[in-house]
Design an enzyme around this catalytic site. Structure first.
Site, short mmCIF file in Angstrom:
data_model
loop_
_atom_site.label_atom_id
_atom_site.label_comp_id
_atom_site.label_asym_id
_atom_site.label_seq_id
_atom_site.Cartn_x
_atom_site.Cartn_y
_atom_site.Cartn_z
N GLY A 111 21.33 -13.82 -40.57
CA GLY A 111 19.88 -13.94 -40.51
C GLY A 111 19.40 -15.19 -39.79
CG HIS B 49 16.99 -11.23 -42.47
ND1 HIS B 49 16.42 -12.47 -42.57
CD2 HIS B 49 18.16 -11.30 -43.15
CE1 HIS B 49 17.19 -13.27 -43.30
NE2 HIS B 49 18.25 -12.58 -43.66
CG ASP B 50 13.33 -12.92 -40.50
OD1 ASP B 50 12.17 -12.59 -40.18
OD2 ASP B 50 13.80 -12.75 -41.64
#
Length: 263
Positions: free
Chosen positions: A140, A122-123
């Protein structure tokens, strides 16, 4: 959707947006709230979850999962997306999770190659022309700049930043930022020189390469701390884009940069 080839055995939500020339092979799954650009190929068994934004002329191989729910316990179902840039190839069983409230999106740039079994959490934000080797795992909010290569089996800690034109040895564990133009490896991970082969392939001149090498000799081989080394580089190396990029990267690093070779 002229020239678009959709297998009747694929599962495609009626609200999915497929551009002209997209191919979707049997047993692929494409959910609602997805966009797939012109000429992209979705192979059998690939899963394109809600929030995927896939560019033009990409290729998503069997078993890949794009825009899966983040593996982050803080994720609370907020809307987010995963972006795959034009011309990027996503090989077998790759996973690219969508973003969280932190950034709202995970981004993979243009003309990248994500090799089999690699993971982009994520991200993360990946630039263009990046290669992620087989089974490499990005935690992440990792940032990787253009033309970097993370060889197979590399493990990258969350929040790490990897500069442009970096080459990372396979099997490395990365827990510090890696400045641009460098070659890193060994255990524990350290600076091993500049990525001279990669720089020449990118068309850099001998003068540019010599300048980059001088900068890193000062940073890593003169026994100076980072503050002293950066001040010395500013004093002794003439202004050039490469100098400003390296100095800016190191000064902006919140995790600190990898250590030098102590041999």
């Amino acid at each position: 959707m002229t020239n678009t080839l959709i297998s009747p055995l694929a599962s495609i939500h009626p609200e999915a947006k497929l551009a002209e020339g997209v191919q979707v092979h049997p047993f692929a799954v494409i959910e609602a709230n997805t966009e797939i650009g012109e000429g992209t190929i979705i192979h059998s068994g690939a899963v394109i979850h809600s929030g995927a934004r896939i560019g033009k002329h990409c290729e998503i191989h069997p078993g890949a999962v794009i825009a899966g729910i983040p593996q982050d316990l803080k994720y609370a179902g907020e809307d987010s997306i995963a972006i795959i840039g034009d011309g990027t190839r996503v090989r077998e069983c790759v996973t690219v999770n969508r973003g969280t409230v932190s950034r709202g999106k995970t981004v993979v740039g243009k003309n990248c190659l994500l090799m089999a079994y690699s993971h982009v959490a994520h991200d993360c934000v990946l630039g263009d022309n990046i290669i992620i080797g087989n089974a490499t795992q990005l935690a992440g909010e990792v940032e990787i700049d253009d033309y970097a290569i993370a060889s197979g089996g590399t493990l990258v800690h969350q929040f790490v930043r990897i500069g442009r034109h970096v080459m990372i040895q396979g099997g490395s564990r990365v827990n510090k930022d890696i400045p641009p133009y460098t070659l890193v490896g060994r255990e524990p991970l350290c600076y091993c020189g500049i990525n001279i082969v990669g720089l020449r392939r990118r068309g850099m001149s001998n003068d540019q390469i010599y300048c980059i090498n001088d900068i890193y000799r000062t940073i890593y081989q003169r026994g100076l701390n980072n503050t002293e080394a950066l001040a010395t580089v500013e004093k002794e190396v003439g202004e050039c884009p490469e100098r400003e990029e390296i100095l800016g990267f190191i000064r902006a690093s919140s995790r600190g940069i990898i250590r030098g070779n102590m041999d």
